[in-house]
Scaffold this motif. Sequence first.
Motif, mmCIF file in Angstrom:
data_model
loop_
_atom_site.group_PDB
_atom_site.id
_atom_site.type_symbol
_atom_site.label_atom_id
_atom_site.label_comp_id
_atom_site.label_asym_id
_atom_site.label_seq_id
_atom_site.Cartn_x
_atom_site.Cartn_y
_atom_site.Cartn_z
ATOM 1 N N VAL A 117 0.851 -1.186 0.000
ATOM 2 C CA VAL A 117 0.000 0.000 0.000
ATOM 3 C C VAL A 117 0.889 1.240 0.000
ATOM 4 O O VAL A 117 1.835 1.336 0.785
ATOM 5 N N LEU A 118 0.577 2.156 -0.896
ATOM 6 C CA LEU A 118 1.280 3.427 -1.019
ATOM 7 C C LEU A 118 0.327 4.560 -0.692
ATOM 8 O O LEU A 118 -0.857 4.336 -0.451
ATOM 9 N N VAL A 119 0.840 5.778 -0.718
ATOM 10 C CA VAL A 119 0.043 6.955 -0.395
ATOM 11 C C VAL A 119 0.090 7.926 -1.566
ATOM 12 O O VAL A 119 1.163 8.187 -2.119
ATOM 13 N N ASP A 120 -1.060 8.449 -1.950
ATOM 14 C CA ASP A 120 -1.141 9.516 -2.951
ATOM 15 C C ASP A 120 -1.622 10.766 -2.228
ATOM 16 O O ASP A 120 -2.820 10.947 -2.015
ATOM 17 N N THR A 121 -0.679 11.597 -1.817
ATOM 18 C CA THR A 121 -1.042 12.791 -1.049
ATOM 19 C C THR A 121 -1.732 13.831 -1.911
ATOM 20 O O THR A 121 -2.547 14.597 -1.409
ATOM 21 N N ASP A 122 -1.440 13.872 -3.210
ATOM 22 C CA ASP A 122 -2.078 14.843 -4.094
ATOM 23 C C ASP A 122 -3.575 14.568 -4.245
ATOM 24 O O ASP A 122 -4.390 15.487 -4.259
ATOM 25 N N VAL A 165 -4.222 -9.275 -1.092
ATOM 26 C CA VAL A 165 -3.422 -9.862 -0.015
ATOM 27 C C VAL A 165 -2.595 -8.797 0.697
ATOM 28 O O VAL A 165 -2.147 -7.831 0.081
ATOM 29 N N ASP A 166 -2.445 -8.975 1.993
ATOM 30 C CA ASP A 166 -1.664 -8.090 2.860
ATOM 31 C C ASP A 166 -2.204 -6.670 2.957
ATOM 32 O O ASP A 166 -1.513 -5.778 3.452
ATOM 33 N N PHE A 167 -3.429 -6.437 2.491
ATOM 34 C CA PHE A 167 -3.982 -5.083 2.517
ATOM 35 C C PHE A 167 -4.023 -4.512 3.930
ATOM 36 O O PHE A 167 -3.560 -3.400 4.174
ATOM 37 N N GLN A 168 -4.596 -5.271 4.863
ATOM 38 C CA GLN A 168 -4.760 -4.783 6.239
ATOM 39 C C GLN A 168 -3.430 -4.415 6.886
ATOM 40 O O GLN A 168 -3.264 -3.329 7.412
ATOM 41 N N LEU A 215 -1.777 -1.407 5.162
ATOM 42 C CA LEU A 215 -2.472 -0.145 5.433
ATOM 43 C C LEU A 215 -2.220 0.308 6.867
ATOM 44 O O LEU A 215 -1.979 1.497 7.110
ATOM 45 N N GLU A 216 -2.242 -0.605 7.813
ATOM 46 C CA GLU A 216 -1.947 -0.249 9.205
ATOM 47 C C GLU A 216 -0.551 0.360 9.328
ATOM 48 O O GLU A 216 -0.355 1.351 10.023
ATOM 49 N N TYR A 217 0.415 -0.224 8.647
ATOM 50 C CA TYR A 217 1.786 0.281 8.666
ATOM 51 C C TYR A 217 1.852 1.704 8.098
ATOM 52 O O TYR A 217 2.465 2.596 8.687
ATOM 53 N N VAL A 218 1.199 1.913 6.963
ATOM 54 C CA VAL A 218 1.193 3.236 6.327
ATOM 55 C C VAL A 218 0.500 4.261 7.224
ATOM 56 O O VAL A 218 1.006 5.377 7.412
ATOM 57 N N ILE A 219 -0.630 3.903 7.804
ATOM 58 C CA ILE A 219 -1.369 4.827 8.675
ATOM 59 C C ILE A 219 -0.520 5.211 9.876
ATOM 60 O O ILE A 219 -0.469 6.387 10.255
#
Length: 121
Positions: A34-39, A88-91, A94-98
């Motif tokens: 999971v990545l982040v798109d801040t824009d 797979v591995d979404f949860q 995402l927890e790590y990114v958050i």
Amino acid sequence: MKKRITVETAVISASKLIFSADESIENLHPGGQVLVDTDQVAFIYLMEGQDDYTYIAIPERLWPIVKTAMDKALSVWITYRDGQMELVDFQGELEYVIDNIKGNSNYGKEMVAKVEEVFQG
């Protein structure tokens, strides 16, 4: 440029969070990242193709249902016209990114504020 598919809807059904998108993800495989798109203020789930990646964008308007699914430890799936595929591995991703976003100004004030608003606690 990478292909980007935006999740249109999200529903909880039985023991799954099910995303739906208008474009097929046939011939793609879960990338488990999971990545982040801040824009665009979105989370991105990476799907792998034969030669490139495709971004599955989860916009901020769907985050409340994602939070509910996380609280219930539900598996996450995406549907398309020809079937379903588990992300797979979404949860865990995402927890790590958050956790990295909370209080981290490197992601920009808007992204930090929206993540803390929805995923606090």
